[in-house]
Write a protein that holds these residues in place. Structure first.
Motif, PDB file in Angstrom:
ATOM      1  N   HIS A  28      -1.254  -8.226 -15.763  1.00 57.94           N
ATOM      2  CA  HIS A  28      -2.444  -7.563 -16.288  1.00 57.94           C
ATOM      3  C   HIS A  28      -2.027  -6.356 -17.130  1.00 57.94           C
ATOM      4  O   HIS A  28      -1.033  -5.699 -16.833  1.00 57.94           O
ATOM      5  CB  HIS A  28      -3.364  -7.090 -15.153  1.00 57.94           C
ATOM      6  CG  HIS A  28      -3.883  -8.202 -14.296  1.00 57.94           C
ATOM      7  ND1 HIS A  28      -3.114  -8.816 -13.319  1.00 57.94           N
ATOM      8  CD2 HIS A  28      -5.098  -8.829 -14.273  1.00 57.94           C
ATOM      9  CE1 HIS A  28      -3.834  -9.764 -12.729  1.00 57.94           C
ATOM     10  NE2 HIS A  28      -5.034  -9.783 -13.291  1.00 57.94           N
ATOM     11  N   VAL A  29      -2.817  -6.082 -18.174  1.00 58.40           N
ATOM     12  CA  VAL A  29      -2.545  -4.955 -19.069  1.00 58.40           C
ATOM     13  C   VAL A  29      -3.801  -4.104 -19.189  1.00 58.40           C
ATOM     14  O   VAL A  29      -4.913  -4.629 -19.326  1.00 58.40           O
ATOM     15  CB  VAL A  29      -2.124  -5.441 -20.471  1.00 58.40           C
ATOM     16  CG1 VAL A  29      -2.056  -4.266 -21.461  1.00 58.40           C
ATOM     17  CG2 VAL A  29      -0.787  -6.165 -20.414  1.00 58.40           C
ATOM     18  N   VAL A  30      -3.624  -2.781 -19.135  1.00 59.62           N
ATOM     19  CA  VAL A  30      -4.696  -1.844 -19.486  1.00 59.62           C
ATOM     20  C   VAL A  30      -4.205  -1.046 -20.685  1.00 59.62           C
ATOM     21  O   VAL A  30      -3.227  -0.306 -20.593  1.00 59.62           O
ATOM     22  CB  VAL A  30      -5.053  -0.895 -18.334  1.00 59.62           C
ATOM     23  CG1 VAL A  30      -6.243  -0.019 -18.739  1.00 59.62           C
ATOM     24  CG2 VAL A  30      -5.382  -1.663 -17.065  1.00 59.62           C
ATOM     25  N   HIS A  31      -4.883  -1.221 -21.806  1.00 65.68           N
ATOM     26  CA  HIS A  31      -4.450  -0.619 -23.070  1.00 65.68           C
ATOM     27  C   HIS A  31      -5.343   0.580 -23.388  1.00 65.68           C
ATOM     28  O   HIS A  31      -6.537   0.418 -23.679  1.00 65.68           O
ATOM     29  CB  HIS A  31      -4.534  -1.676 -24.175  1.00 65.68           C
ATOM     30  CG  HIS A  31      -4.003  -1.227 -25.493  1.00 65.68           C
ATOM     31  ND1 HIS A  31      -2.858  -0.475 -25.640  1.00 65.68           N
ATOM     32  CD2 HIS A  31      -4.471  -1.448 -26.764  1.00 65.68           C
ATOM     33  CE1 HIS A  31      -2.628  -0.249 -26.921  1.00 65.68           C
ATOM     34  NE2 HIS A  31      -3.594  -0.817 -27.616  1.00 65.68           N
ATOM     35  N   LEU A  32      -4.746   1.782 -23.343  1.00 64.65           N
ATOM     36  CA  LEU A  32      -5.518   3.010 -23.481  1.00 64.65           C
ATOM     37  C   LEU A  32      -5.137   3.850 -24.697  1.00 64.65           C
ATOM     38  O   LEU A  32      -5.847   4.795 -25.026  1.00 64.65           O
ATOM     39  CB  LEU A  32      -5.357   3.887 -22.224  1.00 64.65           C
ATOM     40  CG  LEU A  32      -5.768   3.271 -20.890  1.00 64.65           C
ATOM     41  CD1 LEU A  32      -5.410   4.226 -19.755  1.00 64.65           C
ATOM     42  CD2 LEU A  32      -7.253   2.948 -20.866  1.00 64.65           C
ATOM     43  N   ILE A  33      -4.020   3.546 -25.338  1.00 68.23           N
ATOM     44  CA  ILE A  33      -3.559   4.461 -26.376  1.00 68.23           C
ATOM     45  C   ILE A  33      -4.512   4.485 -27.568  1.00 68.23           C
ATOM     46  O   ILE A  33      -5.167   3.500 -27.886  1.00 68.23           O
ATOM     47  CB  ILE A  33      -2.133   4.126 -26.869  1.00 68.23           C
ATOM     48  CG1 ILE A  33      -2.085   2.762 -27.563  1.00 68.23           C
ATOM     49  CG2 ILE A  33      -1.131   4.217 -25.755  1.00 68.23           C
ATOM     50  CD1 ILE A  33      -0.787   2.517 -28.301  1.00 68.23           C
ATOM     51  N   VAL A  77      -7.188  -5.565 -20.603  1.00 65.43           N
ATOM     52  CA  VAL A  77      -8.341  -4.656 -20.579  1.00 65.43           C
ATOM     53  C   VAL A  77      -8.128  -3.568 -21.624  1.00 65.43           C
ATOM     54  O   VAL A  77      -7.105  -2.882 -21.621  1.00 65.43           O
ATOM     55  CB  VAL A  77      -8.531  -4.036 -19.180  1.00 65.43           C
ATOM     56  CG1 VAL A  77      -9.675  -3.023 -19.194  1.00 65.43           C
ATOM     57  CG2 VAL A  77      -8.802  -5.131 -18.148  1.00 65.43           C
ATOM     58  N   TYR A  78      -9.095  -3.422 -22.515  1.00 69.82           N
ATOM     59  CA  TYR A  78      -8.995  -2.451 -23.599  1.00 69.82           C
ATOM     60  C   TYR A  78     -10.140  -1.453 -23.502  1.00 69.82           C
ATOM     61  O   TYR A  78     -11.304  -1.835 -23.364  1.00 69.82           O
ATOM     62  CB  TYR A  78      -9.053  -3.158 -24.950  1.00 69.82           C
ATOM     63  CG  TYR A  78      -8.994  -2.232 -26.145  1.00 69.82           C
ATOM     64  CD1 TYR A  78      -7.920  -1.369 -26.338  1.00 69.82           C
ATOM     65  CD2 TYR A  78     -10.023  -2.225 -27.093  1.00 69.82           C
ATOM     66  CE1 TYR A  78      -7.859  -0.523 -27.436  1.00 69.82           C
ATOM     67  CE2 TYR A  78      -9.965  -1.386 -28.206  1.00 69.82           C
ATOM     68  CZ  TYR A  78      -8.879  -0.538 -28.363  1.00 69.82           C
ATOM     69  OH  TYR A  78      -8.819   0.299 -29.459  1.00 69.82           O
ATOM     70  N   LEU A  79      -9.800  -0.161 -23.575  1.00 74.09           N
ATOM     71  CA  LEU A  79     -10.808   0.891 -23.536  1.00 74.09           C
ATOM     72  C   LEU A  79     -11.201   1.270 -24.958  1.00 74.09           C
ATOM     73  O   LEU A  79     -10.397   1.788 -25.729  1.00 74.09           O
ATOM     74  CB  LEU A  79     -10.282   2.116 -22.791  1.00 74.09           C
ATOM     75  CG  LEU A  79     -11.270   3.281 -22.672  1.00 74.09           C
ATOM     76  CD1 LEU A  79     -12.520   2.862 -21.890  1.00 74.09           C
ATOM     77  CD2 LEU A  79     -10.606   4.480 -22.007  1.00 74.09           C
ATOM     78  N   SER A  80     -12.465   1.021 -25.287  1.00 74.41           N
ATOM     79  CA  SER A  80     -12.995   1.308 -26.614  1.00 74.41           C
ATOM     80  C   SER A  80     -14.111   2.345 -26.484  1.00 74.41           C
ATOM     81  O   SER A  80     -14.295   2.950 -25.429  1.00 74.41           O
ATOM     82  CB  SER A  80     -13.500   0.016 -27.266  1.00 74.41           C
ATOM     83  OG  SER A  80     -13.889   0.217 -28.606  1.00 74.41           O
TER      84      SER A  80
END
Length: 309
Positions: free
Chosen positions: A67-72, A107-110
């Motif tokens: 799993h990946v959480v992409h926050l940059i 998972v990407y935070l937009s």
């Protein structure tokens, strides 16, 4: 194994603490030459130092990751931001590498308002990044979040800093009537955690925010009460305020990234029901969670900074 990018930022640090408390196996993706990051003591966490433009290093960093959480994001760099490099090219590289690595959920935070046709650089970059993820072939969940607040945040702490730095007055963007839906950082990271494995959220774009709609003027009033400040509100057109912010930002004197002014161009809200209905989270109210700002009363403006988003 969960890979987290942007772990040194405001949301990233809170998410790492949350996942560590849940005993989730973690790997942090840190870029070479990035700012120092203090790892939690007594906890086994993998660290991969990798430029997102390095395909081989990226493949190695994703080995064993499910799993990946992409926050940059580049907005923390304010007028020096390179959205094309950080939000677009880096996201494309990571999403494509995650698809090749058979990652189960990305998972990407937009942001609320993200749209590749937006006239605003930050929201346009987020919209392009979303499209790249959706077209990469990796199973994804995109979280479009309202403005998040908590210790070390950019927006609310930035507003509080502005209130302290301008004795007697506060320059209110526009008429202050634009509506926001501030979300407590604890609720946001809980939602990100749930999004990693919740089946109904696979290949979905979900918008979330706090439990109330507040105008910017109402938020400023709450902050003034919490900080025991009185300020005369002077309304200034957003365009004029952005020019002033750009000038101040050249000397690093503006306490929040200038792109937040774009965020204030219109209402930034979503359904109040999304967080409890989709995630089962009863969100915290704004006035109940701003005690972390009490330390600002004793801090000099020079010591008040912002952190990576």
């Amino acid at each position: 194994m969960i890979l987290v990018t942007g772990a040194t930022g405001f949301v990233g640090q809170a998410l790492v603490r949350h996942l560590v408390s849940r005993r989730r196996p973690l790997r942090l993706l840190l870029r070479p030459g990035g700012k120092p990051f203090r790892l939690p003591k007594g906890v086994a966490i993998d660290v991969a130092v990798c430029d997102l433009g390095d395909e081989r290093a990226l493949a190695a960093a994703l080995r064993g990751v499910t799993h990946v959480v992409h926050l940059i994001g580049a907005e923390r760099e304010s007028s020096r931001a390179s959205f094309e490099r950080v939000d677009v090219r880096a996201t494309r590289a990571l999403a494509e590498a995650a698809a090749k690595a058979k990652v189960q959920r990305f998972v990407y935070l937009s942001h609320l308002g993200a749209d590749r046709a937006s006239a605003f650089p930050l929201l346009k970059a987020k919209g392009i990044a979303e499209a790249l993820i959706m077209n990469s072939g990796v199973p994804y969940t995109i979280i479009r979040s309202a403005v998040a607040y908590g210790p070390g945040d950019q927006f609310v702490t930035g507003l509080a800093t502005l209130l302290r730095r301008t004795p007697g007055i506060f320059l209110m963007p526009g008429d202050g009537s634009m509506l926001m839906q501030p979300i407590w950082i604890g609720d946001l990271v809980e939602a990100l955690d749930i999004a990693l494995t919740y089946p109904p959220l696979e290949n979905q774009v979900v918008s979330i925010g706090g439990p109330e709609y507040l105008s910017l003027r109402q938020m400023v009033d709450v902050l003034m009460t919490a900080l025991h400040l009185k300020r005369w509100i002077i309304h200034m057109p957003l365009g004029n305020l952005k020019i002033l912010a750009l000038i101040l930002d050249q000397w690093r004197g503006f306490p929040m990234p200038i792109y937040w002014l774009d965020y204030l161009s219109t209402d930034r809200t979503t359904s109040l029901e999304n967080l409890p209905r989709i995630f089962g989270i009863i969100p915290a109210r704004f006035h109940q969670q701003i005690g972390f700002l009490s330390g600002l009363k004793k801090s000099s403006p020079e010591r008040l900074g912002v952190q990576e988003a």
